[in-house]
Design a protein around this motif. Structure first.
Motif, PDB file in Angstrom:
ATOM      1  N   GLY A 130      25.436  44.053  51.249  1.00 40.96           N
ATOM      2  CA  GLY A 130      25.848  43.312  50.069  1.00 40.96           C
ATOM      3  C   GLY A 130      26.239  44.499  48.819  1.00 40.96           C
ATOM      4  N   VAL A 131      27.001  45.603  49.753  1.00 35.90           N
ATOM      5  CA  VAL A 131      27.984  46.328  48.904  1.00 35.90           C
ATOM      6  C   VAL A 131      28.860  45.645  48.747  1.00 35.90           C
ATOM      7  CG1 VAL A 131      29.115  48.398  49.108  1.00 35.90           C
ATOM      8  CG2 VAL A 131      26.824  48.591  50.095  1.00 35.90           C
ATOM      9  N   GLY A 132      29.994  46.070  47.257  1.00 34.96           N
ATOM     10  CA  GLY A 132      31.318  45.599  47.994  1.00 34.96           C
ATOM     11  C   GLY A 132      32.148  46.758  48.001  1.00 34.96           C
ATOM     12  N   PHE A 133      33.413  45.988  47.900  1.00 34.19           N
ATOM     13  CA  PHE A 133      34.289  47.027  48.112  1.00 34.19           C
ATOM     14  C   PHE A 133      35.961  46.818  47.577  1.00 34.19           C
ATOM     15  CE2 PHE A 133      37.431  48.978  50.797  1.00 34.19           C
ATOM     16  CZ  PHE A 133      36.849  50.151  51.176  1.00 34.19           C
ATOM     17  N   ILE A 134      35.998  48.107  47.209  1.00 34.39           N
ATOM     18  CA  ILE A 134      37.657  47.827  46.045  1.00 34.39           C
ATOM     19  C   ILE A 134      37.549  48.591  46.796  1.00 34.39           C
ATOM     20  CG2 ILE A 134      38.995  47.267  43.502  1.00 34.39           C
ATOM     21  CD1 ILE A 134      36.105  46.301  42.483  1.00 34.39           C
ATOM     22  N   CYS A 135      39.653  48.518  46.988  1.00 36.75           N
ATOM     23  CA  CYS A 135      40.554  49.272  47.318  1.00 36.75           C
ATOM     24  C   CYS A 135      41.725  49.896  46.806  1.00 36.75           C
ATOM     25  CB  CYS A 135      40.366  50.779  48.537  1.00 36.75           C
ATOM     26  SG  CYS A 135      41.021  48.833  49.817  1.00 36.75           S
ATOM     27  N   GLY A 136      42.905  50.281  46.287  1.00 39.50           N
ATOM     28  CA  GLY A 136      43.550  50.266  46.549  1.00 39.50           C
ATOM     29  C   GLY A 136      45.008  49.907  44.958  1.00 39.50           C
ATOM     30  N   LEU A 137      44.006  49.950  44.042  1.00 42.84           N
ATOM     31  CA  LEU A 137      44.395  49.548  42.322  1.00 42.84           C
ATOM     32  C   LEU A 137      44.429  50.649  41.613  1.00 42.84           C
ATOM     33  CD1 LEU A 137      42.047  46.627  42.729  1.00 42.84           C
ATOM     34  CD2 LEU A 137      44.631  46.293  42.799  1.00 42.84           C
ATOM     35  N   GLY A 138      44.321  51.909  41.938  1.00 44.65           N
ATOM     36  CA  GLY A 138      44.374  53.126  41.483  1.00 44.65           C
ATOM     37  C   GLY A 138      43.321  53.109  40.547  1.00 44.65           C
ATOM     38  N   VAL A 139      43.292  53.842  39.713  1.00 44.55           N
ATOM     39  CA  VAL A 139      42.512  53.796  38.625  1.00 44.55           C
ATOM     40  C   VAL A 139      42.208  52.238  38.266  1.00 44.55           C
ATOM     41  CG1 VAL A 139      41.749  53.661  35.624  1.00 44.55           C
ATOM     42  CG2 VAL A 139      43.578  55.918  37.363  1.00 44.55           C
ATOM     43  N   HIS A 140      42.908  51.461  38.107  1.00 41.75           N
ATOM     44  CA  HIS A 140      42.340  50.006  38.357  1.00 41.75           C
ATOM     45  C   HIS A 140      41.024  49.039  39.391  1.00 41.75           C
ATOM     46  CE1 HIS A 140      45.210  49.810  34.927  1.00 41.75           C
ATOM     47  NE2 HIS A 140      46.375  49.984  35.306  1.00 41.75           N
ATOM     48  N   SER A 141      40.708  50.308  40.343  1.00 42.40           N
ATOM     49  CA  SER A 141      39.780  49.392  41.138  1.00 42.40           C
ATOM     50  C   SER A 141      38.605  50.465  40.416  1.00 42.40           C
ATOM     51  CB  SER A 141      40.250  50.498  42.607  1.00 42.40           C
ATOM     52  OG  SER A 141      41.218  50.788  43.232  1.00 42.40           O
ATOM     53  N   TYR A 142      38.207  51.344  39.495  1.00 37.53           N
ATOM     54  CA  TYR A 142      37.501  51.347  39.264  1.00 37.53           C
ATOM     55  C   TYR A 142      37.429  49.764  38.363  1.00 37.53           C
ATOM     56  CZ  TYR A 142      36.646  56.484  41.247  1.00 37.53           C
ATOM     57  OH  TYR A 142      36.552  56.890  42.169  1.00 37.53           O
ATOM     58  N   GLU A 143      38.463  50.282  37.546  1.00 41.66           N
ATOM     59  CA  GLU A 143      38.020  49.346  36.025  1.00 41.66           C
ATOM     60  C   GLU A 143      37.470  48.295  36.771  1.00 41.66           C
ATOM     61  OE1 GLU A 143      40.565  46.992  31.975  1.00 41.66           O
ATOM     62  OE2 GLU A 143      41.818  48.299  33.760  1.00 41.66           O
ATOM     63  N   LEU A 144      38.345  47.258  37.858  1.00 46.63           N
ATOM     64  CA  LEU A 144      37.507  45.644  38.635  1.00 46.63           C
ATOM     65  C   LEU A 144      36.588  46.177  39.188  1.00 46.63           C
ATOM     66  CD1 LEU A 144      38.205  43.419  39.382  1.00 46.63           C
ATOM     67  CD2 LEU A 144      39.226  44.111  41.314  1.00 46.63           C
ATOM     68  N   ALA A 145      35.471  47.243  39.623  1.00 48.73           N
ATOM     69  CA  ALA A 145      34.216  48.099  39.975  1.00 48.73           C
ATOM     70  C   ALA A 145      33.824  47.615  38.714  1.00 48.73           C
ATOM     71  CB  ALA A 145      34.200  48.653  40.398  1.00 48.73           C
ATOM     72  N   ILE A 146      34.009  48.220  37.319  1.00 46.35           N
ATOM     73  CA  ILE A 146      33.275  47.969  35.749  1.00 46.35           C
ATOM     74  C   ILE A 146      33.321  46.875  35.724  1.00 46.35           C
ATOM     75  CG2 ILE A 146      32.751  48.930  33.679  1.00 46.35           C
ATOM     76  CD1 ILE A 146      34.357  51.192  35.070  1.00 46.35           C
ATOM     77  N   ARG A 147      33.923  45.885  35.890  1.00 45.63           N
ATOM     78  CA  ARG A 147      33.980  44.506  35.289  1.00 45.63           C
ATOM     79  C   ARG A 147      32.897  43.433  36.260  1.00 45.63           C
ATOM     80  NH1 ARG A 147      36.715  44.278  30.574  1.00 45.63           N
ATOM     81  NH2 ARG A 147      38.541  45.482  30.630  1.00 45.63           N
ATOM     82  N   SER A 148      33.698  44.354  37.844  1.00 46.28           N
ATOM     83  CA  SER A 148      32.453  43.078  38.746  1.00 46.28           C
ATOM     84  C   SER A 148      31.192  43.568  38.163  1.00 46.28           C
ATOM     85  CB  SER A 148      33.356  42.947  40.249  1.00 46.28           C
ATOM     86  OG  SER A 148      34.476  43.090  39.770  1.00 46.28           O
ATOM     87  N   ILE A 149      30.549  44.190  37.996  1.00 44.06           N
ATOM     88  CA  ILE A 149      29.327  45.126  37.721  1.00 44.06           C
ATOM     89  C   ILE A 149      28.940  44.365  35.986  1.00 44.06           C
ATOM     90  CG2 ILE A 149      27.883  46.769  37.552  1.00 44.06           C
ATOM     91  CD1 ILE A 149      28.563  48.076  40.091  1.00 44.06           C
ATOM     92  N   HIS A 150      29.408  44.281  35.734  1.00 42.95           N
ATOM     93  CA  HIS A 150      28.784  43.847  34.558  1.00 42.95           C
ATOM     94  C   HIS A 150      28.577  42.142  34.551  1.00 42.95           C
ATOM     95  CE1 HIS A 150      30.116  41.675  30.503  1.00 42.95           C
ATOM     96  NE2 HIS A 150      28.740  43.387  29.799  1.00 42.95           N
ATOM     97  N   GLU A 151      29.643  41.987  34.786  1.00 47.70           N
ATOM     98  CA  GLU A 151      29.733  40.147  35.636  1.00 47.70           C
ATOM     99  C   GLU A 151      28.062  39.933  36.030  1.00 47.70           C
ATOM    100  OE1 GLU A 151      31.440  37.236  34.658  1.00 47.70           O
ATOM    101  OE2 GLU A 151      31.870  38.608  33.076  1.00 47.70           O
ATOM    102  N   LYS A 152      28.182  40.297  36.636  1.00 45.96           N
ATOM    103  CA  LYS A 152      26.893  40.350  38.022  1.00 45.96           C
ATOM    104  C   LYS A 152      25.381  40.884  36.952  1.00 45.96           C
ATOM    105  CE  LYS A 152      25.257  41.526  42.653  1.00 45.96           C
ATOM    106  NZ  LYS A 152      25.078  39.741  42.853  1.00 45.96           N
ATOM    107  N   LEU A 153      25.531  41.861  36.447  1.00 50.21           N
ATOM    108  CA  LEU A 153      24.476  42.148  35.848  1.00 50.21           C
ATOM    109  C   LEU A 153      23.937  41.315  34.640  1.00 50.21           C
ATOM    110  CD1 LEU A 153      24.674  45.996  35.011  1.00 50.21           C
ATOM    111  CD2 LEU A 153      22.942  44.914  36.857  1.00 50.21           C
TER     112      LEU A 153
END
Length: 156
Positions: A130-153
């Motif tokens: 169940g691990v998500g995966f994001i790559c290739g977006l520079g710093v935005h990879s982190y930003e998208l991951a943070i926003r995704s986790i926020h939504e999930k939580l």
């Protein structure tokens, strides 16, 4: 209101991000990356524990101990994804354990590691976890991951 706490772990290679200049991420530093993550978390009302290490034992210890104090994990294993000394079984076991505790986990990479001849990293995908995966977006990879986790939580 109880703020969610996010743990971001960065592995070897992120202490000096100048090697990403050739990939179009000029002037990127660990401090800039951390500040962007802090800014994003703050805007979402989340707390952040941001950690970087070049040591595999420290990385594993932080995964095991750090996640007990946090609600979710974002990890960039960077150099460990192609290290012959990397203990993939221990990594996979610890990450899978986190997902079994219903804690969202996303693996991020700054560059597109699936692009031909990248050679920087490879995914350390933990199968059936169940691990998500994001790559290739520079710093935005982190930003998208943070926003995704926020939504999930906030939807669980």
């Amino acid at each position: 209101m109880n703020n969610n706490k996010l743990l971001i772990i960065n592995g070897p290679g992120l202490s000096d991000l100048s090697n990403f200049n050739d990939y179009g991420y000029e002037h990127l530093t660990l401090e800039k990356l951390q500040n962007k993550c802090l800014e994003t978390c703050k805007s979402l009302g989340m707390e952040l524990d941001f950690f970087q290490t070049d040591d595999q034992a420290s990385l594993t210890k932080k995964i095991v101990e750090g996640i007990t104090e946090c609600d979710a994990l974002i990890i960039n294993p960077v150099g460990y994804s192609h290290e012959s000394t990397f203990d993939l079984d221990a990594y996979a076991s610890n990450i899978k354990s986190d997902t079994l505790k219903n804690k969202p986990v996303i693996e991020v990479h700054i560059t597109n590691i699936f692009h031909d001849n990248e050679g920087i990293s490879e995914p350390v995908i933990v199968s059936k976890s169940g691990v998500g995966f994001i790559c290739g977006l520079g710093v935005h990879s982190y930003e998208l991951a943070i926003r995704s986790i926020h939504e999930k939580l906030n939807h669980n």
